[in-house]
Design a protein around this motif. Structure first.
Motif, PDB file in Angstrom:
ATOM      1  N   GLY A 180      -7.835   4.946  14.145  1.00 39.91           N
ATOM      2  CA  GLY A 180      -7.482   5.856  15.222  1.00 39.91           C
ATOM      3  C   GLY A 180      -6.064   5.643  15.704  1.00 39.91           C
ATOM      4  N   VAL A 181      -5.615   6.585  16.526  1.00 36.83           N
ATOM      5  CA  VAL A 181      -4.292   6.506  17.148  1.00 36.83           C
ATOM      6  C   VAL A 181      -4.523   6.383  18.644  1.00 36.83           C
ATOM      7  CG1 VAL A 181      -2.129   7.725  17.548  1.00 36.83           C
ATOM      8  CG2 VAL A 181      -3.219   7.860  15.313  1.00 36.83           C
ATOM      9  N   GLU A 182      -3.953   5.345  19.221  1.00 31.04           N
ATOM     10  CA  GLU A 182      -4.128   5.064  20.648  1.00 31.04           C
ATOM     11  C   GLU A 182      -2.758   4.996  21.299  1.00 31.04           C
ATOM     12  OE1 GLU A 182      -6.081   1.303  20.373  1.00 31.04           O
ATOM     13  OE2 GLU A 182      -7.830   2.140  19.360  1.00 31.04           O
ATOM     14  N   GLY A 183      -2.346   6.077  21.955  1.00 32.88           N
ATOM     15  CA  GLY A 183      -1.018   6.119  22.569  1.00 32.88           C
ATOM     16  C   GLY A 183       0.047   6.054  21.502  1.00 32.88           C
ATOM     17  N   ASP A 184       0.860   4.982  21.524  1.00 35.54           N
ATOM     18  CA  ASP A 184       1.926   4.833  20.526  1.00 35.54           C
ATOM     19  C   ASP A 184       1.567   3.800  19.458  1.00 35.54           C
ATOM     20  OD1 ASP A 184       2.096   2.561  22.088  1.00 35.54           O
ATOM     21  OD2 ASP A 184       4.269   2.623  22.296  1.00 35.54           O
ATOM     22  N   LYS A 185       0.264   3.546  19.268  1.00 38.87           N
ATOM     23  CA  LYS A 185      -0.192   2.569  18.277  1.00 38.87           C
ATOM     24  C   LYS A 185      -1.130   3.226  17.276  1.00 38.87           C
ATOM     25  CE  LYS A 185      -0.159  -1.230  21.589  1.00 38.87           C
ATOM     26  NZ  LYS A 185       0.991  -1.939  21.310  1.00 38.87           N
ATOM     27  N   VAL A 186      -0.970   2.840  16.025  1.00 37.75           N
ATOM     28  CA  VAL A 186      -1.871   3.257  14.955  1.00 37.75           C
ATOM     29  C   VAL A 186      -2.751   2.052  14.664  1.00 37.75           C
ATOM     30  CG1 VAL A 186      -2.049   4.032  12.559  1.00 37.75           C
ATOM     31  CG2 VAL A 186      -0.118   4.794  13.975  1.00 37.75           C
ATOM     32  N   ARG A 187      -4.049   2.188  14.925  1.00 40.72           N
ATOM     33  CA  ARG A 187      -4.968   1.072  14.702  1.00 40.72           C
ATOM     34  C   ARG A 187      -5.651   1.253  13.351  1.00 40.72           C
ATOM     35  NH1 ARG A 187      -7.176  -2.964  17.550  1.00 40.72           N
ATOM     36  NH2 ARG A 187      -6.346  -2.166  19.507  1.00 40.72           N
ATOM     37  N   LEU A 188      -5.582   0.190  12.527  1.00 42.49           N
ATOM     38  CA  LEU A 188      -6.209   0.207  11.212  1.00 42.49           C
ATOM     39  C   LEU A 188      -7.661  -0.245  11.306  1.00 42.49           C
ATOM     40  CD1 LEU A 188      -3.328  -1.438   9.120  1.00 42.49           C
ATOM     41  CD2 LEU A 188      -3.785   1.008   9.473  1.00 42.49           C
ATOM     42  N   SER A 189      -8.440   0.064  10.280  1.00 42.60           N
ATOM     43  CA  SER A 189      -9.847  -0.331  10.234  1.00 42.60           C
ATOM     44  C   SER A 189     -10.044  -1.677   9.539  1.00 42.60           C
ATOM     45  CB  SER A 189     -10.671   0.749   9.522  1.00 42.60           C
ATOM     46  OG  SER A 189     -10.198   0.931   8.209  1.00 42.60           O
ATOM     47  N   VAL A 190      -8.954  -2.310   9.106  1.00 39.33           N
ATOM     48  CA  VAL A 190      -9.041  -3.604   8.421  1.00 39.33           C
ATOM     49  C   VAL A 190      -8.412  -4.702   9.284  1.00 39.33           C
ATOM     50  CG1 VAL A 190      -9.109  -2.655   6.095  1.00 39.33           C
ATOM     51  CG2 VAL A 190      -6.922  -3.181   7.116  1.00 39.33           C
ATOM     52  N   ALA A 191      -8.954  -5.899   9.153  1.00 43.68           N
ATOM     53  CA  ALA A 191      -8.446  -7.055   9.903  1.00 43.68           C
ATOM     54  C   ALA A 191      -7.127  -7.535   9.303  1.00 43.68           C
ATOM     55  CB  ALA A 191      -9.471  -8.181   9.872  1.00 43.68           C
ATOM     56  N   SER A 192      -6.361  -8.236  10.100  1.00 51.51           N
ATOM     57  CA  SER A 192      -5.043  -8.705   9.666  1.00 51.51           C
ATOM     58  C   SER A 192      -5.113  -9.568   8.410  1.00 51.51           C
ATOM     59  CB  SER A 192      -4.349  -9.470  10.795  1.00 51.51           C
ATOM     60  OG  SER A 192      -5.139 -10.565  11.211  1.00 51.51           O
ATOM     61  N   ALA A 193      -6.171 -10.326   8.244  1.00 56.10           N
ATOM     62  CA  ALA A 193      -6.313 -11.189   7.078  1.00 56.10           C
ATOM     63  C   ALA A 193      -6.440 -10.393   5.775  1.00 56.10           C
ATOM     64  CB  ALA A 193      -7.529 -12.097   7.238  1.00 56.10           C
ATOM     65  N   ASN A 194      -6.803  -9.107   5.888  1.00 56.02           N
ATOM     66  CA  ASN A 194      -7.033  -8.288   4.702  1.00 56.02           C
ATOM     67  C   ASN A 194      -6.000  -7.198   4.474  1.00 56.02           C
ATOM     68  OD1 ASN A 194     -10.012  -8.898   5.997  1.00 56.02           O
ATOM     69  ND2 ASN A 194      -9.822  -9.355   3.830  1.00 56.02           N
ATOM     70  N   VAL A 195      -5.062  -7.032   5.384  1.00 52.84           N
ATOM     71  CA  VAL A 195      -4.096  -5.933   5.283  1.00 52.84           C
ATOM     72  C   VAL A 195      -3.296  -6.002   3.988  1.00 52.84           C
ATOM     73  CG1 VAL A 195      -1.985  -4.965   6.286  1.00 52.84           C
ATOM     74  CG2 VAL A 195      -3.914  -5.510   7.754  1.00 52.84           C
ATOM     75  N   SER A 196      -2.865  -7.176   3.584  1.00 48.24           N
ATOM     76  CA  SER A 196      -2.013  -7.284   2.392  1.00 48.24           C
ATOM     77  C   SER A 196      -2.702  -6.767   1.129  1.00 48.24           C
ATOM     78  CB  SER A 196      -1.528  -8.715   2.182  1.00 48.24           C
ATOM     79  OG  SER A 196      -2.609  -9.584   1.958  1.00 48.24           O
ATOM     80  N   GLU A 197      -4.039  -6.764   1.108  1.00 48.60           N
ATOM     81  CA  GLU A 197      -4.790  -6.257  -0.044  1.00 48.60           C
ATOM     82  C   GLU A 197      -4.629  -4.750  -0.209  1.00 48.60           C
ATOM     83  OE1 GLU A 197      -8.896  -7.471   0.141  1.00 48.60           O
ATOM     84  OE2 GLU A 197      -8.317  -9.386   1.025  1.00 48.60           O
ATOM     85  N   PHE A 198      -4.268  -4.059   0.860  1.00 51.27           N
ATOM     86  CA  PHE A 198      -4.200  -2.601   0.852  1.00 51.27           C
ATOM     87  C   PHE A 198      -2.781  -2.049   0.816  1.00 51.27           C
ATOM     88  CE2 PHE A 198      -8.238  -3.738   2.779  1.00 51.27           C
ATOM     89  CZ  PHE A 198      -9.115  -2.962   2.057  1.00 51.27           C
ATOM     90  N   LEU A 199      -1.791  -2.918   0.819  1.00 50.05           N
ATOM     91  CA  LEU A 199      -0.400  -2.475   0.806  1.00 50.05           C
ATOM     92  C   LEU A 199       0.012  -1.962  -0.561  1.00 50.05           C
ATOM     93  CD1 LEU A 199       1.333  -5.309   2.807  1.00 50.05           C
ATOM     94  CD2 LEU A 199       0.973  -2.967   3.558  1.00 50.05           C
ATOM     95  N   GLU A 200       0.805  -0.906  -0.548  1.00 54.73           N
ATOM     96  CA  GLU A 200       1.415  -0.392  -1.768  1.00 54.73           C
ATOM     97  C   GLU A 200       2.912  -0.496  -1.568  1.00 54.73           C
ATOM     98  OE1 GLU A 200       0.002   3.569  -2.489  1.00 54.73           O
ATOM     99  OE2 GLU A 200      -1.956   3.056  -1.678  1.00 54.73           O
ATOM    100  N   GLU A 201       3.643  -0.766  -2.640  1.00 60.32           N
ATOM    101  CA  GLU A 201       5.084  -0.963  -2.499  1.00 60.32           C
ATOM    102  C   GLU A 201       5.889   0.327  -2.608  1.00 60.32           C
ATOM    103  OE1 GLU A 201       8.828  -3.165  -4.599  1.00 60.32           O
ATOM    104  OE2 GLU A 201       6.852  -4.009  -4.893  1.00 60.32           O
ATOM    105  N   LYS A 202       5.497   1.228  -3.479  1.00 66.33           N
ATOM    106  CA  LYS A 202       6.291   2.434  -3.668  1.00 66.33           C
ATOM    107  C   LYS A 202       5.393   3.639  -3.831  1.00 66.33           C
ATOM    108  CE  LYS A 202       6.682   1.597  -8.584  1.00 66.33           C
ATOM    109  NZ  LYS A 202       7.528   1.433  -9.722  1.00 66.33           N
ATOM    110  N   SER A 203       5.981   4.799  -3.669  1.00 66.15           N
ATOM    111  CA  SER A 203       5.202   6.021  -3.831  1.00 66.15           C
ATOM    112  C   SER A 203       4.932   6.273  -5.302  1.00 66.15           C
ATOM    113  CB  SER A 203       5.925   7.210  -3.219  1.00 66.15           C
ATOM    114  OG  SER A 203       7.218   7.296  -3.702  1.00 66.15           O
ATOM    115  N   GLU A 204       3.814   6.899  -5.561  1.00 65.78           N
ATOM    116  CA  GLU A 204       3.449   7.215  -6.938  1.00 65.78           C
ATOM    117  C   GLU A 204       4.179   8.454  -7.391  1.00 65.78           C
ATOM    118  OE1 GLU A 204      -0.769   7.544  -6.984  1.00 65.78           O
ATOM    119  OE2 GLU A 204      -1.077   5.479  -6.390  1.00 65.78           O
ATOM    120  N   ALA A 205       4.575   8.489  -8.632  1.00 63.84           N
ATOM    121  CA  ALA A 205       5.321   9.638  -9.170  1.00 63.84           C
ATOM    122  C   ALA A 205       4.401  10.797  -9.437  1.00 63.84           C
ATOM    123  CB  ALA A 205       6.041   9.222 -10.444  1.00 63.84           C
TER     124      ALA A 205
END
Length: 87
Positions: free
Chosen positions: A62-87
């Motif tokens: 969800g979006v709460e004011g000026d914050k975007v809240r993710l559904s994943v915990a901080s310990a797991n965020v790096s698993e979902f990161l992508e470095e670049k856009s797909e062509a």
């Protein structure tokens, strides 16, 4: 998911409230994080620190004011990161 109204400079936080990054802009159905804000604790494990990172809007709980809240915990965020856009 485009009805979330995610804007530039919004703070992105994990489900447990940890700062993940700052929105650079939306890139289709992904949030592009500012390059200068890619070295925080939640994504420290990411092997590509110092680069732009992307998160799918599917991870947004969800979006709460000026914050975007993710559904994943901080310990797991790096698993979902992508470095670049797909062509």
């Amino acid at each position: 998911m485009s009805d979330l109204n995610i804007r530039e400079d919004m703070e992105v936080i994990s489900a447990d409230g940890v700062h993940v990054g700052t929105v650079d802009h939306m890139d289709g159905e992904r949030i592009k994080l500012k390059k200068s804000d890619s070295g925080h604790a939640a994504i420290e494990g990411a092997s590509h620190a110092g680069h732009h990172h992307y998160l799918s809007v599917g991870l947004v709980a969800g979006v709460e004011g000026d914050k975007v809240r993710l559904s994943v915990a901080s310990a797991n965020v790096s698993e979902f990161l992508e470095e670049k856009s797909e062509a």
